[in-house]
Structures are given as structure tokens and as C-alpha cells.
Write a protein that holds these residues in place. Structure first.
Motif, PDB file in Angstrom:
ATOM      1  N   LEU A 195       1.899  -0.409 -13.912  1.00 31.79           N
ATOM      2  CA  LEU A 195       2.780  -1.481 -14.360  1.00 31.79           C
ATOM      3  C   LEU A 195       3.470  -0.974 -15.615  1.00 31.79           C
ATOM      4  O   LEU A 195       2.860  -0.898 -16.679  1.00 31.79           O
ATOM      5  CB  LEU A 195       2.008  -2.771 -14.651  1.00 31.79           C
ATOM      6  CG  LEU A 195       2.889  -3.968 -15.011  1.00 31.79           C
ATOM      7  CD1 LEU A 195       3.707  -4.407 -13.786  1.00 31.79           C
ATOM      8  CD2 LEU A 195       2.046  -5.141 -15.519  1.00 31.79           C
ATOM      9  N   GLN A 196       4.729  -0.603 -15.459  1.00 38.33           N
ATOM     10  CA  GLN A 196       5.531  -0.149 -16.584  1.00 38.33           C
ATOM     11  C   GLN A 196       6.159  -1.375 -17.233  1.00 38.33           C
ATOM     12  O   GLN A 196       6.916  -2.099 -16.583  1.00 38.33           O
ATOM     13  CB  GLN A 196       6.613   0.817 -16.118  1.00 38.33           C
ATOM     14  CG  GLN A 196       7.498   1.333 -17.236  1.00 38.33           C
ATOM     15  CD  GLN A 196       6.754   2.235 -18.212  1.00 38.33           C
ATOM     16  OE1 GLN A 196       6.048   3.159 -17.808  1.00 38.33           O
ATOM     17  NE2 GLN A 196       6.908   1.957 -19.503  1.00 38.33           N
ATOM     18  N   MET A 197       5.834  -1.599 -18.500  1.00 36.41           N
ATOM     19  CA  MET A 197       6.290  -2.803 -19.191  1.00 36.41           C
ATOM     20  C   MET A 197       7.232  -2.409 -20.327  1.00 36.41           C
ATOM     21  O   MET A 197       6.904  -1.536 -21.139  1.00 36.41           O
ATOM     22  CB  MET A 197       5.097  -3.576 -19.753  1.00 36.41           C
ATOM     23  CG  MET A 197       4.039  -3.898 -18.698  1.00 36.41           C
ATOM     24  SD  MET A 197       2.704  -4.920 -19.349  1.00 36.41           S
ATOM     25  CE  MET A 197       1.978  -3.803 -20.540  1.00 36.41           C
ATOM     26  N   GLY A 198       8.390  -3.049 -20.378  1.00 33.82           N
ATOM     27  CA  GLY A 198       9.358  -2.764 -21.417  1.00 33.82           C
ATOM     28  C   GLY A 198       9.850  -4.038 -22.076  1.00 33.82           C
ATOM     29  O   GLY A 198       9.614  -5.142 -21.585  1.00 33.82           O
ATOM     30  N   SER A 199      10.537  -3.873 -23.204  1.00 31.30           N
ATOM     31  CA  SER A 199      11.070  -5.010 -23.972  1.00 31.30           C
ATOM     32  C   SER A 199       9.997  -6.065 -24.183  1.00 31.30           C
ATOM     33  O   SER A 199      10.222  -7.265 -23.975  1.00 31.30           O
ATOM     34  CB  SER A 199      12.277  -5.616 -23.251  1.00 31.30           C
ATOM     35  OG  SER A 199      13.298  -4.671 -23.089  1.00 31.30           O
ATOM     36  N   TRP A 229       0.829  -1.206   0.000  1.00 36.16           N
ATOM     37  CA  TRP A 229       0.000   0.000   0.000  1.00 36.16           C
ATOM     38  C   TRP A 229       0.867   1.261   0.000  1.00 36.16           C
ATOM     39  O   TRP A 229       0.543   2.240  -0.654  1.00 36.16           O
ATOM     40  CB  TRP A 229      -0.919  -0.007   1.215  1.00 36.16           C
ATOM     41  CG  TRP A 229      -1.810   1.196   1.309  1.00 36.16           C
ATOM     42  CD1 TRP A 229      -1.854   2.107   2.308  1.00 36.16           C
ATOM     43  CD2 TRP A 229      -2.793   1.615   0.356  1.00 36.16           C
ATOM     44  NE1 TRP A 229      -2.806   3.074   2.047  1.00 36.16           N
ATOM     45  CE2 TRP A 229      -3.389   2.794   0.859  1.00 36.16           C
ATOM     46  CE3 TRP A 229      -3.216   1.127  -0.882  1.00 36.16           C
ATOM     47  CZ2 TRP A 229      -4.397   3.476   0.175  1.00 36.16           C
ATOM     48  CZ3 TRP A 229      -4.214   1.802  -1.556  1.00 36.16           C
ATOM     49  CH2 TRP A 229      -4.787   2.963  -1.031  1.00 36.16           C
ATOM     50  N   SER A 230       1.977   1.228   0.680  1.00 41.43           N
ATOM     51  CA  SER A 230       2.854   2.393   0.730  1.00 41.43           C
ATOM     52  C   SER A 230       3.647   2.565  -0.560  1.00 41.43           C
ATOM     53  O   SER A 230       4.163   3.643  -0.852  1.00 41.43           O
ATOM     54  CB  SER A 230       3.834   2.258   1.898  1.00 41.43           C
ATOM     55  OG  SER A 230       4.771   1.227   1.639  1.00 41.43           O
ATOM     56  N   GLY A 231       3.764   1.483  -1.318  1.00 44.14           N
ATOM     57  CA  GLY A 231       4.589   1.513  -2.523  1.00 44.14           C
ATOM     58  C   GLY A 231       6.041   1.186  -2.246  1.00 44.14           C
ATOM     59  O   GLY A 231       6.844   1.067  -3.177  1.00 44.14           O
ATOM     60  N   GLY A 232       6.376   0.986  -0.977  1.00 45.72           N
ATOM     61  CA  GLY A 232       7.763   0.770  -0.629  1.00 45.72           C
ATOM     62  C   GLY A 232       8.265  -0.638  -0.871  1.00 45.72           C
ATOM     63  O   GLY A 232       9.471  -0.860  -0.947  1.00 45.72           O
ATOM     64  N   SER A 233       7.358  -1.587  -0.984  1.00 50.83           N
ATOM     65  CA  SER A 233       7.745  -2.979  -1.225  1.00 50.83           C
ATOM     66  C   SER A 233       7.115  -3.466  -2.515  1.00 50.83           C
ATOM     67  O   SER A 233       5.924  -3.253  -2.747  1.00 50.83           O
ATOM     68  CB  SER A 233       7.283  -3.862  -0.066  1.00 50.83           C
ATOM     69  OG  SER A 233       7.896  -3.475   1.142  1.00 50.83           O
ATOM     70  N   THR A 234       7.926  -4.098  -3.342  1.00 48.69           N
ATOM     71  CA  THR A 234       7.436  -4.621  -4.606  1.00 48.69           C
ATOM     72  C   THR A 234       8.013  -6.003  -4.863  1.00 48.69           C
ATOM     73  O   THR A 234       9.037  -6.393  -4.264  1.00 48.69           O
ATOM     74  CB  THR A 234       7.817  -3.716  -5.792  1.00 48.69           C
ATOM     75  OG1 THR A 234       9.246  -3.665  -5.901  1.00 48.69           O
ATOM     76  CG2 THR A 234       7.277  -2.307  -5.624  1.00 48.69           C
ATOM     77  N   TYR A 235       7.351  -6.710  -5.764  1.00 41.14           N
ATOM     78  CA  TYR A 235       7.828  -8.042  -6.160  1.00 41.14           C
ATOM     79  C   TYR A 235       7.327  -8.313  -7.562  1.00 41.14           C
ATOM     80  O   TYR A 235       6.159  -8.059  -7.865  1.00 41.14           O
ATOM     81  CB  TYR A 235       7.316  -9.099  -5.195  1.00 41.14           C
ATOM     82  CG  TYR A 235       7.752 -10.503  -5.535  1.00 41.14           C
ATOM     83  CD1 TYR A 235       6.921 -11.361  -6.250  1.00 41.14           C
ATOM     84  CD2 TYR A 235       9.001 -10.969  -5.138  1.00 41.14           C
ATOM     85  CE1 TYR A 235       7.324 -12.631  -6.575  1.00 41.14           C
ATOM     86  CE2 TYR A 235       9.404 -12.257  -5.455  1.00 41.14           C
ATOM     87  CZ  TYR A 235       8.561 -13.080  -6.173  1.00 41.14           C
ATOM     88  OH  TYR A 235       8.970 -14.349  -6.489  1.00 41.14           O
ATOM     89  N   VAL A 236       8.216  -8.815  -8.430  1.00 47.95           N
ATOM     90  CA  VAL A 236       7.807  -9.195  -9.780  1.00 47.95           C
ATOM     91  C   VAL A 236       8.211 -10.633 -10.039  1.00 47.95           C
ATOM     92  O   VAL A 236       9.222 -11.109  -9.517  1.00 47.95           O
ATOM     93  CB  VAL A 236       8.414  -8.265 -10.854  1.00 47.95           C
ATOM     94  CG1 VAL A 236       7.908  -6.842 -10.700  1.00 47.95           C
ATOM     95  CG2 VAL A 236       9.929  -8.295 -10.820  1.00 47.95           C
ATOM     96  N   THR A 237       7.438 -11.309 -10.829  1.00 52.74           N
ATOM     97  CA  THR A 237       7.740 -12.695 -11.139  1.00 52.74           C
ATOM     98  C   THR A 237       8.957 -12.778 -12.052  1.00 52.74           C
ATOM     99  O   THR A 237       9.292 -11.815 -12.751  1.00 52.74           O
ATOM    100  CB  THR A 237       6.516 -13.367 -11.790  1.00 52.74           C
ATOM    101  OG1 THR A 237       6.664 -14.772 -11.758  1.00 52.74           O
ATOM    102  CG2 THR A 237       6.315 -12.894 -13.222  1.00 52.74           C
ATOM    103  N   ASP A 238       9.624 -13.907 -12.015  1.00 52.10           N
ATOM    104  CA  ASP A 238      10.897 -14.042 -12.725  1.00 52.10           C
ATOM    105  C   ASP A 238      10.793 -13.781 -14.226  1.00 52.10           C
ATOM    106  O   ASP A 238      11.716 -13.230 -14.830  1.00 52.10           O
ATOM    107  CB  ASP A 238      11.460 -15.450 -12.494  1.00 52.10           C
ATOM    108  CG  ASP A 238      12.012 -15.624 -11.094  1.00 52.10           C
ATOM    109  OD1 ASP A 238      12.252 -16.781 -10.692  1.00 52.10           O
ATOM    110  OD2 ASP A 238      12.208 -14.607 -10.398  1.00 52.10           O
ATOM    111  N   VAL A 255       9.289 -11.649 -15.890  1.00 50.89           N
ATOM    112  CA  VAL A 255       9.249 -10.234 -16.288  1.00 50.89           C
ATOM    113  C   VAL A 255      10.276  -9.397 -15.537  1.00 50.89           C
ATOM    114  O   VAL A 255      10.358  -8.177 -15.759  1.00 50.89           O
ATOM    115  CB  VAL A 255       7.840  -9.628 -16.104  1.00 50.89           C
ATOM    116  CG1 VAL A 255       6.794 -10.452 -16.842  1.00 50.89           C
ATOM    117  CG2 VAL A 255       7.489  -9.500 -14.629  1.00 50.89           C
ATOM    118  N   LYS A 256      11.059 -10.020 -14.709  1.00 52.63           N
ATOM    119  CA  LYS A 256      12.053  -9.290 -13.927  1.00 52.63           C
ATOM    120  C   LYS A 256      13.043  -8.611 -14.865  1.00 52.63           C
ATOM    121  O   LYS A 256      13.535  -9.200 -15.816  1.00 52.63           O
ATOM    122  CB  LYS A 256      12.767 -10.254 -12.988  1.00 52.63           C
ATOM    123  CG  LYS A 256      13.534  -9.593 -11.864  1.00 52.63           C
ATOM    124  CD  LYS A 256      13.918 -10.602 -10.805  1.00 52.63           C
ATOM    125  CE  LYS A 256      12.706 -11.115 -10.059  1.00 52.63           C
ATOM    126  NZ  LYS A 256      13.070 -12.067  -8.970  1.00 52.63           N
ATOM    127  N   GLY A 257      13.321  -7.338 -14.568  1.00 60.05           N
ATOM    128  CA  GLY A 257      14.213  -6.567 -15.428  1.00 60.05           C
ATOM    129  C   GLY A 257      13.502  -5.890 -16.584  1.00 60.05           C
ATOM    130  O   GLY A 257      14.094  -5.043 -17.268  1.00 60.05           O
TER     131      GLY A 257
END
Length: 126
Positions: A80-84, A52-61, A63-65
């Protein structure tokens, strides 16, 4: 709690796109928001989560990077900013929320989320 997802569209392979999820209604200071996606013929899968604070995040492997999840508290919006992007990222993307503190051990399962948005389609052409 209501979630409104937007930002999907058609993009060429290698391109970028930013999805938005506006959260409204009764909210709780300890809840978690996430993005899932469902490709044609496949099950809905977890992509990324944010506290909720935005301070903790996690992405699945997978899409990582390439994908970044973030939250703007002032706008009550999760991005959700998506690249490549590649054809394998083609899917309907859903935002979801639950009334639990952020916990990486309790992020991935669809049944952990109480509220869902309507989905936004992302199509990546090769």
C-alpha cells in the motif's frame, strides 16, 4: 494463511509511506487481499483491495488519488503506497485476505475476510 504487515511509522503531513503485507501458508489462486485501517475511537474501515493476480484493484474514495495498492506475485507481498498523508490517515493499518475471487461488490465488509494480519501503526504529524 498468515499475513505479516510492516512498514508503519511516524511521518510528517504531506509525506509518503509504503506498507507491506507478506502472505504465507496455504494460498488459493482466487483470493483477494485488502488493507483496512482503524483510527483511535473509530471502527475499522476498508481502504483498498487487490486481486490475486494484481490486475484488479479498488480504493475507497477517501484515499483515491493518494494511495495505490499493488501485489508482487513473486514475493507473495501486497503493498500500500500512501502519499499526501494527513493527520486523518493516522491509524493502525491491517491487511486481510479471503478465499474469494476479486469482486468490487464484496470488498468493503470486514466480515468478508477470513484472515488478518497483526496491524502496523501509521502516525501522521501535522
Amino acid at each position: 494463511v498468515q499475513l505479516q504487515a510492516s512498514g508503519g511509522g511516524l511521518v510528517q503531513s504531506g509525506g509518503s509511506l509504503r506498507l507491506s503485507c507478506e502472505v504465507s501458508g496455504r494460498t488459493f489462486s482466487s483470493y483477494t487481499t485488502a488493507w483496512f485501517r482503524q483510527a483511535p475511537g473509530k471502527e475499522r474501515e476498508f481502504v483498498a483491495g487487490v486481486s490475486w493476480s494484481g490486475g484488479s484493484t479498488y480504493v475507497t474514495d477517501s484515499v483515491k488519488g493518494r494511495f495505490i495498492i499493488s501485489r508482487d506475485s513473486a514475493k507473495s507481498t501486497v503493498y500500500l503506497q500512501m502519499g499526501s498523508l494527513g493527520p486523518e490517515d493516522t491509524a493502525v493499518y491491517y491487511c486481510a485476505a479471503n478465499r474469494r475471487p476479486f469482486d468490487t461488490s464484496r470488498l468493503v465488509g470486514r466480515d468478508l475476510y477470513d484472515f488478518w494480519g497483526q496491524g502496523t501503526l501509521v502516525t501522521v504529524s501535522s
